[in-house]
Design a protein around this motif. Structure first.
Motif, PDB file in Angstrom:
ATOM      1  N   SER A  50      98.784  79.533  14.881  1.00  0.00           N
ATOM      2  CA  SER A  50      98.679  78.220  15.620  1.00  0.00           C
ATOM      3  C   SER A  50      97.241  78.139  16.377  1.00  0.00           C
ATOM      4  CB  SER A  50      99.505  78.090  16.691  1.00  0.00           C
ATOM      5  OG  SER A  50      99.581  78.855  17.774  1.00  0.00           O
ATOM      6  N   ALA A  51      96.538  79.165  16.358  1.00  0.00           N
ATOM      7  CA  ALA A  51      95.038  78.996  17.039  1.00  0.00           C
ATOM      8  C   ALA A  51      94.181  78.133  16.264  1.00  0.00           C
ATOM      9  CB  ALA A  51      94.535  80.250  16.820  1.00  0.00           C
ATOM     10  N   GLY A  52      94.404  77.855  15.074  1.00  0.00           N
ATOM     11  CA  GLY A  52      93.597  76.774  14.450  1.00  0.00           C
ATOM     12  C   GLY A  52      93.828  75.278  15.138  1.00  0.00           C
ATOM     13  N   GLU A  53      95.190  74.931  15.072  1.00  0.00           N
ATOM     14  CA  GLU A  53      95.807  73.691  15.659  1.00  0.00           C
ATOM     15  C   GLU A  53      95.459  73.623  17.074  1.00  0.00           C
ATOM     16  OE1 GLU A  53      97.166  70.218  15.658  1.00  0.00           O
ATOM     17  OE2 GLU A  53      97.377  71.570  13.802  1.00  0.00           O
ATOM     18  N   VAL A  54      95.350  74.743  17.987  1.00  0.00           N
ATOM     19  CA  VAL A  54      95.085  74.608  19.645  1.00  0.00           C
ATOM     20  C   VAL A  54      93.391  74.254  19.528  1.00  0.00           C
ATOM     21  CG1 VAL A  54      94.807  75.868  21.539  1.00  0.00           C
ATOM     22  CG2 VAL A  54      96.601  76.191  20.182  1.00  0.00           C
ATOM     23  N   SER A  55      92.513  74.572  18.670  1.00  0.00           N
ATOM     24  CA  SER A  55      91.389  74.607  18.349  1.00  0.00           C
ATOM     25  C   SER A  55      90.949  73.273  17.738  1.00  0.00           C
ATOM     26  CB  SER A  55      90.489  75.624  17.597  1.00  0.00           C
ATOM     27  OG  SER A  55      90.885  76.800  18.116  1.00  0.00           O
ATOM     28  N   SER A  56      92.062  72.505  17.210  1.00  0.00           N
ATOM     29  CA  SER A  56      91.549  71.133  16.671  1.00  0.00           C
ATOM     30  C   SER A  56      91.482  69.751  17.605  1.00  0.00           C
ATOM     31  CB  SER A  56      92.558  70.912  15.329  1.00  0.00           C
ATOM     32  OG  SER A  56      93.660  70.516  15.860  1.00  0.00           O
ATOM     33  N   ASP A  57      91.536  68.768  16.933  1.00  0.00           N
ATOM     34  CA  ASP A  57      91.480  67.587  17.722  1.00  0.00           C
ATOM     35  C   ASP A  57      92.715  66.823  17.784  1.00  0.00           C
ATOM     36  OD1 ASP A  57      90.908  66.781  15.196  1.00  0.00           O
ATOM     37  OD2 ASP A  57      89.088  65.654  15.446  1.00  0.00           O
ATOM     38  N   ASP A  58      93.560  67.378  17.373  1.00  0.00           N
ATOM     39  CA  ASP A  58      95.095  66.664  16.976  1.00  0.00           C
ATOM     40  C   ASP A  58      95.662  66.379  18.554  1.00  0.00           C
ATOM     41  OD1 ASP A  58      95.199  66.433  14.326  1.00  0.00           O
ATOM     42  OD2 ASP A  58      96.724  68.075  14.078  1.00  0.00           O
ATOM     43  N   PHE A  59      95.103  66.885  19.475  1.00  0.00           N
ATOM     44  CA  PHE A  59      95.817  66.971  20.900  1.00  0.00           C
ATOM     45  C   PHE A  59      94.551  67.004  21.970  1.00  0.00           C
ATOM     46  CE2 PHE A  59      95.677  71.100  20.660  1.00  0.00           C
ATOM     47  CZ  PHE A  59      95.830  71.792  21.808  1.00  0.00           C
ATOM     48  N   TYR A  60      94.924  66.815  23.187  1.00  0.00           N
ATOM     49  CA  TYR A  60      94.171  67.108  24.333  1.00  0.00           C
ATOM     50  C   TYR A  60      95.016  67.545  25.376  1.00  0.00           C
ATOM     51  CZ  TYR A  60      94.814  62.870  26.553  1.00  0.00           C
ATOM     52  OH  TYR A  60      95.340  61.771  27.246  1.00  0.00           O
ATOM     53  N   LEU A  61      94.272  68.334  26.467  1.00  0.00           N
ATOM     54  CA  LEU A  61      94.994  68.729  27.684  1.00  0.00           C
ATOM     55  C   LEU A  61      94.129  67.803  28.772  1.00  0.00           C
ATOM     56  CD1 LEU A  61      95.328  72.593  27.423  1.00  0.00           C
ATOM     57  CD2 LEU A  61      97.112  70.791  27.090  1.00  0.00           C
ATOM     58  N   THR A  62      94.913  67.482  29.908  1.00  0.00           N
ATOM     59  CA  THR A  62      94.084  67.236  31.046  1.00  0.00           C
ATOM     60  C   THR A  62      93.616  68.185  31.474  1.00  0.00           C
ATOM     61  OG1 THR A  62      96.121  67.230  32.383  1.00  0.00           O
ATOM     62  CG2 THR A  62      95.834  65.244  31.311  1.00  0.00           C
ATOM     63  N   SER A  63      92.800  67.970  32.687  1.00  0.00           N
ATOM     64  CA  SER A  63      92.319  69.014  33.327  1.00  0.00           C
ATOM     65  C   SER A  63      93.054  69.778  34.260  1.00  0.00           C
ATOM     66  CB  SER A  63      91.145  68.591  34.315  1.00  0.00           C
ATOM     67  OG  SER A  63      89.995  68.001  33.591  1.00  0.00           O
ATOM     68  N   ALA A  64      94.257  69.167  34.893  1.00  0.00           N
ATOM     69  CA  ALA A  64      95.132  69.630  35.572  1.00  0.00           C
ATOM     70  C   ALA A  64      96.054  70.496  34.802  1.00  0.00           C
ATOM     71  CB  ALA A  64      96.129  68.340  36.181  1.00  0.00           C
ATOM     72  N   ASP A  65      96.337  69.989  33.575  1.00  0.00           N
ATOM     73  CA  ASP A  65      97.166  70.699  32.768  1.00  0.00           C
ATOM     74  C   ASP A  65      96.425  71.994  31.979  1.00  0.00           C
ATOM     75  OD1 ASP A  65      99.556  69.301  33.009  1.00  0.00           O
ATOM     76  OD2 ASP A  65      98.973  67.853  31.446  1.00  0.00           O
ATOM     77  N   TYR A  66      95.194  71.751  31.842  1.00  0.00           N
ATOM     78  CA  TYR A  66      94.323  72.971  31.393  1.00  0.00           C
ATOM     79  C   TYR A  66      94.377  74.040  32.300  1.00  0.00           C
ATOM     80  CZ  TYR A  66      90.266  75.606  30.503  1.00  0.00           C
ATOM     81  OH  TYR A  66      89.449  76.677  30.270  1.00  0.00           O
ATOM     82  N   ASN A  67      94.344  73.808  33.683  1.00  0.00           N
ATOM     83  CA  ASN A  67      94.093  74.917  34.754  1.00  0.00           C
ATOM     84  C   ASN A  67      95.327  75.416  34.981  1.00  0.00           C
ATOM     85  OD1 ASN A  67      91.250  74.373  35.210  1.00  0.00           O
ATOM     86  ND2 ASN A  67      91.796  72.370  36.378  1.00  0.00           N
ATOM     87  N   GLN A  68      96.587  74.971  34.531  1.00  0.00           N
ATOM     88  CA  GLN A  68      97.904  75.405  34.873  1.00  0.00           C
ATOM     89  C   GLN A  68      98.069  76.329  33.535  1.00  0.00           C
ATOM     90  OE1 GLN A  68     100.134  75.030  37.363  1.00  0.00           O
ATOM     91  NE2 GLN A  68      98.341  74.216  38.676  1.00  0.00           N
ATOM     92  N   GLN A  69      97.400  76.510  32.616  1.00  0.00           N
ATOM     93  CA  GLN A  69      97.688  77.280  31.358  1.00  0.00           C
ATOM     94  C   GLN A  69      98.007  78.854  31.917  1.00  0.00           C
ATOM     95  OE1 GLN A  69      98.300  76.141  27.896  1.00  0.00           O
ATOM     96  NE2 GLN A  69      98.619  74.696  29.253  1.00  0.00           N
ATOM     97  N   GLY A  70      98.964  79.483  31.495  1.00  0.00           N
ATOM     98  CA  GLY A  70      99.351  80.737  32.081  1.00  0.00           C
ATOM     99  C   GLY A  70      98.706  81.600  31.529  1.00  0.00           C
ATOM    100  N   PHE A  71      97.809  81.593  30.361  1.00  0.00           N
ATOM    101  CA  PHE A  71      97.059  82.736  29.727  1.00  0.00           C
ATOM    102  C   PHE A  71      95.612  82.322  29.472  1.00  0.00           C
ATOM    103  CE2 PHE A  71     101.236  83.253  28.199  1.00  0.00           C
ATOM    104  CZ  PHE A  71     101.433  84.623  28.067  1.00  0.00           C
ATOM    105  N   GLU A  72      94.642  83.284  30.051  1.00  0.00           N
ATOM    106  CA  GLU A  72      93.197  83.032  30.111  1.00  0.00           C
ATOM    107  C   GLU A  72      92.601  82.860  28.720  1.00  0.00           C
ATOM    108  OE1 GLU A  72      89.464  82.084  31.710  1.00  0.00           O
ATOM    109  OE2 GLU A  72      91.444  82.097  32.741  1.00  0.00           O
ATOM    110  N   SER A  73      93.323  83.584  27.933  1.00  0.00           N
ATOM    111  CA  SER A  73      92.992  83.604  26.440  1.00  0.00           C
ATOM    112  C   SER A  73      93.182  81.890  25.715  1.00  0.00           C
ATOM    113  CB  SER A  73      93.633  84.559  25.539  1.00  0.00           C
ATOM    114  OG  SER A  73      95.216  84.346  25.723  1.00  0.00           O
TER     115      SER A  73
END
Length: 449
Positions: A50-73
């Motif tokens: 799924s790393a390619g899908e995470v890297s693509s432009d099919d979706f986006y995260l808000t800054s708040a949701d990005y900052n709440q991600q549980g893994f730094e990777s």
């Protein structure tokens, strides 16, 4: 017995990732046991990369949701950082491990069939399945951990580590992109003559699945005649399309499943690892993508759910759940066929195929059929329809790579807080970093940065 064998195989694969095994592992000897191994859908059909899908432009995260991600990777992957973008095995998200665990199963089955001199229709079916499963994983991985196929550089660009037997002591050396595709095509071509036209479920490969994967592989390579031939072969076995006019837009997941896992359009049922950034509670659909859909295009209400904050979430899975399918579908095959006919200058047939597909996606009597007279405009229309139909399928990342290879000049941009992250066309980061622990444990060459 089977449970013990699976445990041994998993332990052996973990050792391959970490420190290598000191001995070859036990494999079964009976056909029913080999089939049982290939029926482990939780290993063979799930956790595609799924790393390619995470890297693509099919979706986006808000800054708040990005900052709440549980893994730094995951944060580093989302913002296209050059390294340390992979989770560890202990976190349950090691995609390199998932890929080679499935390949190890296939190699164990293929070797076991040969060493036990098993022949006949049942053995052929099992062998064909193992070849397709192996090819599917290599095709999946080469889209993520290697550059786009380019005829001028494929013989020198680094591809996957090609393992053809289950011996853990075989040194890990990266093959070229050309060698990786050669194996994929060889495996799938051999499998076609071995497989039946039907299986108990779409989790097991059929002739149509092998043809469909060949069509996808050739499309990524830019070999349009070959891609077209195999797409047409696959559609001869299954050309079913869901008429979206029959769907209930009020359902939680409106696309109905006809078995335990998929809709009638799924030819080969596989799903991606459900990475945290793709969680439907945080992954938002970009408005410029949402706005591509006409008001009378039923995908606009079937594919998306409106949130309380007027953003949109994707729900157009073919699984009856949040699981994201990445297998072969008839909708993908129709779009491949339309693209290939266009690339081969058959605009009438290209329009005919696209119209046959799209009339199933629009409100009654609202769709105006396409008629193409200009190749460039036709391709732009087809690419836009592919973009709209195949989002969240794991296909956008390889599409961006191949389109940029051909001069599309697509630049990706993401904004987090007050920072802007950019991925320009053909950047080295399109070949994602192989997990650092794999590099250190096995001594293989890392992608250049």
């Amino acid at each position: 017995m089977l449970t013990f064998l699976i445990t041994c195989m998993l332990c052996g694969c973990e050792k391959f990732i970490a420190e290598k095994s000191d001995k070859r592992l036990v494999v079964p000897v009976a056909l029913k046991d080999f089939q049982a191994l290939l029926s482990q859908s939780g290993i063979l059909n799930t956790n595609f990369v799924s790393a390619g899908e995470v890297s693509s432009d099919d979706f986006y995260l808000t800054s708040a949701d990005y900052n709440q991600q549980g893994f730094e990777s995951d944060k580093r992957l989302y913002t296209w950082q050059p390294d340390y973008i992979s989770r560890t095995l202990s976190s349950g998200g090691d995609e390199w491990y998932n890929t080679y665990r499935a390949i190890y199963y296939c190699n164990s089955v293929l070797q076991g069939l040969e060493e036990n001199n098993l022949r006949g229709q049942e053995a052929d079916n099992i062998k064909g399945q193992a070849l397709v499963f192996r090819a599917a994983r290599y095709l999946d991985g080469v889209q993520v951990w290697a550059p786009a196929y380019n005829e001028t550089s494929a013989k020198t660009d680094m591809g996957m580590v090609l393992r053809l037997d289950p011996d853990m002591n075989t040194p890990s050396v990266r093959a070229t992109v050309q060698e990786t595709y050669d194996l994929i095509i060889s495996d799938l071509t051999e499998a076609i003559s071995l497989l039946p036209t039907m299986q108990p479920g779409v989790s097991l490969p059929t002739k149509a699945a092998a043809h469909g994967l060949l069509s996808r592989a050739y499309l990524f390579m830019g070999l349009y005649q070959e891609s077209l031939e195999h797409a047409n072969y696959a559609l001869e076995y299954n050309s079913a399309l869901i008429d979206f006019k029959s769907l209930d837009a009020n359902a939680n997941f409106p696309i109905p499943i006809v078995s335990t896992s998929s809709s009638i359009e799924i030819v080969f049922g596989n799903s991606m690892l459900y990475a945290e950034p793709l969680n439907f509670s945080v992954a938002k659909v970009p408005m410029d993508l949402y706005d591509l859909y006409d008001a009378d295009d039923l995908r606009k209400e079937i594919f998306f759910r409106k949130n309380d904050d007027n953003t949109y979430t994707f729900r157009g899975t073919h699984t009856g759940s949040p699981a994201l399918t990445c297998g072969i579908s008839t909708s993908e095959l129709y779009l491949i066929t339309a693209e290939c006919y266009c690339k081969l200058d058959n605009l009438d047939e290209s329009a005919n195929i696209l119209n046959t597909f799209l009339v199933k996606r629009w409100r009654q009597d609202k769709f105006i059929p396409y008629s193409f007279v200009d190749n460039e405009n036709a391709l732009n229309t087809i690419f836009e329809e592919r973009r709209k139909e195949l989002l969240m399928r794991g296909l956008r990342w390889p599409d961006i790579k191949r389109l940029n290879r051909d001069g599309a000049n697509i630049t990706l941009t993401r904004n987090i807080d007050e920072n802007t992250f950019t991925l320009p066309p053909n950047d080295l980061r399109y070949a994602l970093t192989i997990p650092e622990d794999v590099i250190s444990n096995n001594g293989i060459t890392q992608n250049p940065r």
